[in-house]
Design an enzyme around this catalytic site. Structure first.
Site, PDB file in Angstrom:
ATOM      1  N   ASP A 125     -82.909 -13.666   2.107  1.00  0.00           N
ATOM      2  CA  ASP A 125     -82.371 -14.675   2.578  1.00  0.00           C
ATOM      3  C   ASP A 125     -83.379 -14.743   3.926  1.00  0.00           C
ATOM      4  O   ASP A 125     -84.985 -14.374   3.526  1.00  0.00           O
ATOM      5  CB  ASP A 125     -80.913 -14.157   3.586  1.00  0.00           C
ATOM      6  CG  ASP A 125     -80.058 -14.983   3.467  1.00  0.00           C
ATOM      7  OD1 ASP A 125     -80.480 -15.950   5.043  1.00  0.00           O
ATOM      8  OD2 ASP A 125     -79.472 -14.551   3.654  1.00  0.00           O
ATOM      9  N   HIS A 158     -81.539 -20.867   2.593  1.00  0.00           N
ATOM     10  CA  HIS A 158     -81.873 -19.092   3.190  1.00  0.00           C
ATOM     11  C   HIS A 158     -83.411 -18.698   2.447  1.00  0.00           C
ATOM     12  O   HIS A 158     -83.370 -17.563   2.225  1.00  0.00           O
ATOM     13  CB  HIS A 158     -81.015 -18.663   2.762  1.00  0.00           C
ATOM     14  CG  HIS A 158     -79.679 -18.774   3.872  1.00  0.00           C
ATOM     15  ND1 HIS A 158     -79.283 -17.972   4.845  1.00  0.00           N
ATOM     16  CD2 HIS A 158     -78.266 -19.693   3.166  1.00  0.00           C
ATOM     17  CE1 HIS A 158     -77.960 -18.419   5.387  1.00  0.00           C
ATOM     18  NE2 HIS A 158     -77.895 -19.291   4.195  1.00  0.00           N
ATOM     19  N   ASP A 192     -76.083 -22.317  -0.603  1.00  0.00           N
ATOM     20  CA  ASP A 192     -75.593 -22.281   0.270  1.00  0.00           C
ATOM     21  C   ASP A 192     -75.739 -22.738   1.763  1.00  0.00           C
ATOM     22  O   ASP A 192     -77.326 -22.779   1.769  1.00  0.00           O
ATOM     23  CB  ASP A 192     -74.108 -21.034   1.001  1.00  0.00           C
ATOM     24  CG  ASP A 192     -75.041 -19.677   1.074  1.00  0.00           C
ATOM     25  OD1 ASP A 192     -76.223 -19.950   0.748  1.00  0.00           O
ATOM     26  OD2 ASP A 192     -74.811 -19.020   2.077  1.00  0.00           O
ATOM     27  N   GLU A 193     -75.221 -23.502   2.596  1.00  0.00           N
ATOM     28  CA  GLU A 193     -76.048 -23.191   4.091  1.00  0.00           C
ATOM     29  C   GLU A 193     -77.671 -24.232   3.560  1.00  0.00           C
ATOM     30  O   GLU A 193     -78.529 -23.203   4.146  1.00  0.00           O
ATOM     31  CB  GLU A 193     -75.891 -22.755   4.516  1.00  0.00           C
ATOM     32  CG  GLU A 193     -74.474 -22.214   4.491  1.00  0.00           C
ATOM     33  CD  GLU A 193     -74.473 -20.823   5.536  1.00  0.00           C
ATOM     34  OE1 GLU A 193     -73.168 -19.968   6.319  1.00  0.00           O
ATOM     35  OE2 GLU A 193     -75.069 -19.517   5.883  1.00  0.00           O
ATOM     36  N   ASP A 208     -66.965  -8.212   6.437  1.00  0.00           N
ATOM     37  CA  ASP A 208     -67.929  -7.943   8.455  1.00  0.00           C
ATOM     38  C   ASP A 208     -67.103  -8.286   9.432  1.00  0.00           C
ATOM     39  O   ASP A 208     -67.597  -8.072  10.787  1.00  0.00           O
ATOM     40  CB  ASP A 208     -69.156  -8.421   7.950  1.00  0.00           C
ATOM     41  CG  ASP A 208     -69.293 -10.195   7.791  1.00  0.00           C
ATOM     42  OD1 ASP A 208     -68.125 -10.522   7.247  1.00  0.00           O
ATOM     43  OD2 ASP A 208     -70.210 -11.061   8.854  1.00  0.00           O
TER      44      ASP A 208
END
Ligand code: ACM
Ligand code: ZN
Length: 534
Positions: free
Chosen positions: A195, A266, A328-329, A422
């Protein structure tokens, strides 16, 4: 007063003697054997008891003996002739399933494959007092209630994701979690290895990935995601030997490790090591939490070369059929301004940058398919159209998963409002909750998820299962990890294993808040209490 004490004592002894089985996840069917209106006599495990059975289950018999010894001091004797605890190979038993019969005279386990025998053993351990999970000898009545169980999982994928990219997890900590997962019949460990804040897997061909990418120049301060602490971290990563060790440890417990190599977003840790893979000449390298605009350039052949080289080593280390590639993202800010990305988009005939991400994903789906593996990615990979051959991990709700399953793609449900373990668990005065107004996701909310909900009958078989995600931006120790993950992972386990019609919050709450927590504590974990349902 005296009468009250006597009756309270009687009530206690009676309830202890008749303690209902509190297995997690609850089996498909369980019948307690009754005699004259009372529970039939239990099987008593004691010194001199014997175990044996089909050679196909030698590994499960060995691990069962090893698991019983520390707390009970009993070394089951292995015998070929009519053992007290008998493992029988029965090809009529379903995949991962088993039949378990306990009488006063003995225990019979029937399974078609080792995974089923392993899960029967986990059930048997949970039928014993929670003290059986202690690592040192303890005096107890090692009684197994007389029951008949026929069991098999609802889903094949019952996962937990760990995030060492944000908060590094040493190998012994991971092994502790694998033990607890296996005890609850969880069978996939999704390992988020890369990441923005760190690259955690040794890649021989690209040593800078760890020499530079596994270091961290600074970390966001706890309460201000964009403010950095200015404290560099040394390289923290898993060597290939350590990875093989974790994969083997997990496999011996019927847990498959699925690695994740994030692309195209990421990717900041890689860009710090190989800045030429960014679109911009001057990438912003500050590793803030959240979404970062510096992503791999999709128009640079070197991006494909590096990621293929990484995947070559990844498939050698991980035998899992699925390889996770993130997805993702990935903001398209840099791609939209990059001549190389624009040229690639034109070359591939994409109508926008989302389609370019779909083509990018398809490139790696083909690459992995040629090596006999399947690609899985977060649900953003659907945004430019469904990439051929890709499975989807639905995290922004269940919508992406529903679209993908209806189109015939395999799906793992991991929607944020239920599966992000989390998030705040609504435990009063939670000592491990550092983030004001963190999104709530208490265990009773997690338990409400039905991964099939909203799907037509014909699409349901495409749901592989579900997963709890333990993001680690705000996890500071192994204890903190235990607290956030357990007992919510018990809810994930039960959703993944138990038929929907056999699930009931009150029944689960009673099991998990009593013997469930006690078992976790005896294993040496530090679970959170179960908060009240509001
Ligand atoms: C995710 O939570 N970004 C998959
Ligand atoms: Zn570019």
């Amino acid at each position: 007063m005296k009468n009250f004490l006597v009756s309270a004592f009687l009530a206690l002894t009676v309830s202890a003697a008749m303690a209902a089985p509190s297995i997690i996840p609850w089996p498909k069917t369980l019948t307690e054997t009754m005699e004259a209106g009372k529970p039939a006599k239990p099987f008593v495990l004691k010194w001199g008891c014997t175990v044996g059975g089909d050679a196909a289950f030698a590994g499960e018999i060995k691990s069962f003996r090893e698991a019983l010894f520390p707390a009970t001091g009993i070394w089951l004797k292995v015998t070929e002739a009519t053992p007290d605890i008998r493992f029988v190979r029965d090809t009529a038993q379903p995949k991962e399933g088993y039949a378990l019969t306990v009488t006063e005279k003995g225990v019979e386990i029937r399974a078609s494959e080792p995974a089923g025998a392993f899960y029967a053993v986990q059930t048997l351990r949970q039928l014993l007092p929670p003290d059986v999970y202690r690592s040192a000898p303890v005096r107890a009545a090692w009684e197994i209630p007389a029951v008949t169980i026929a069991d098999a999982p609802r889903y094949a994928w019952r996962g937990i994701m760990f995030d060492p990219a944000r908060g590094f997890i040493p190998v012994p900590e991971l092994k502790r979690q694998i033990d607890a997962m296996a005890a609850h019949k969880l069978n996939v460990l999704h390992w988020h290895l890369t990441d923005d804040q760190g690259w955690r897997i040794e890649i021989k061909r690209y040593p800078r990935l760890t020499a530079v990418g596994a270091t961290r120049p600074c970390t966001p301060r706890p309460f201000a995601r964009t403010q950095m602490d200015g404290e560099p971290q040394p390289p923290l990563f898993y060597t290939q030997d350590e990875i093989r060790e974790v994969v083997a440890y997990a496999a011996a417990r019927h847990v498959t490790v699925v690695p994740e190599i994030e692309m195209p977003g990421h990717a900041l840790a890689v860009i710090r090591a190989y800045p030429e893979l960014a679109c911009s000449d001057q990438p912003d390298l500050t590793p803030r939490w959240g979404v970062n605009k510096e992503i791999f350039c999709a128009g640079n052949p070197k991006t494909y070369e590096l990621l293929e080289g990484v995947l070559d080593e990844v498939v050698e280390l991980f035998p899992s059929s699925y390889i996770h590639v993130g997805g993702d993202e990935a903001p398209k800010t840099r791609w939209n301004a990059c001549p190389k990305c624009k040229a690639k988009m034109a070359e591939l005939g994409c109508k926008d940058m989302h389609q370019l991400q779909t083509r990018f994903t398809e490139h790696f789906a083909r690459y992995l398919a040629a090596k006999g593996r399947n690609l899985i990615g977060w649900d953003e990979i659907l945004e430019g159209g469904l990439p051929k051959g890709a499975a989807i991990m639905s995290w922004r709700g269940t919508k992406g998963g529903i679209i993908a399953a209806k189109a015939g793609h395999k799906v793992v449900m991991t929607p944020k409002p239920f599966c992000y373990v989390d998030y705040r668990q609504q435990v009063p005065n939670d000592p491990y909750e550092y983030i004001p107004n963190n999104t709530p996701n208490p265990i009773w909310k997690t338990y409400e998820l039905d991964p099939d909900a909203g799907l037509p009958e014909e699409a349901k078989p495409f749901i592989l299962g579900l997963q709890g995600n333990l993001w680690a931006e705000y996890i500071r120790s192994g204890e903190d990890m235990d607290w956030k993950l357990w007992p919510r992972a018990c809810a994930i386990a039960e959703i993944g294993w138990t038929p929907q019609a056999a699930r009931d919050w009150e029944h689960f709450r009673a099991r998990v808040s009593g013997p469930g927590l006690e078992r976790l504590c005896r294993m040496g974990l530090r679970p959170a209490p179960v908060p009240e349902k509001k």
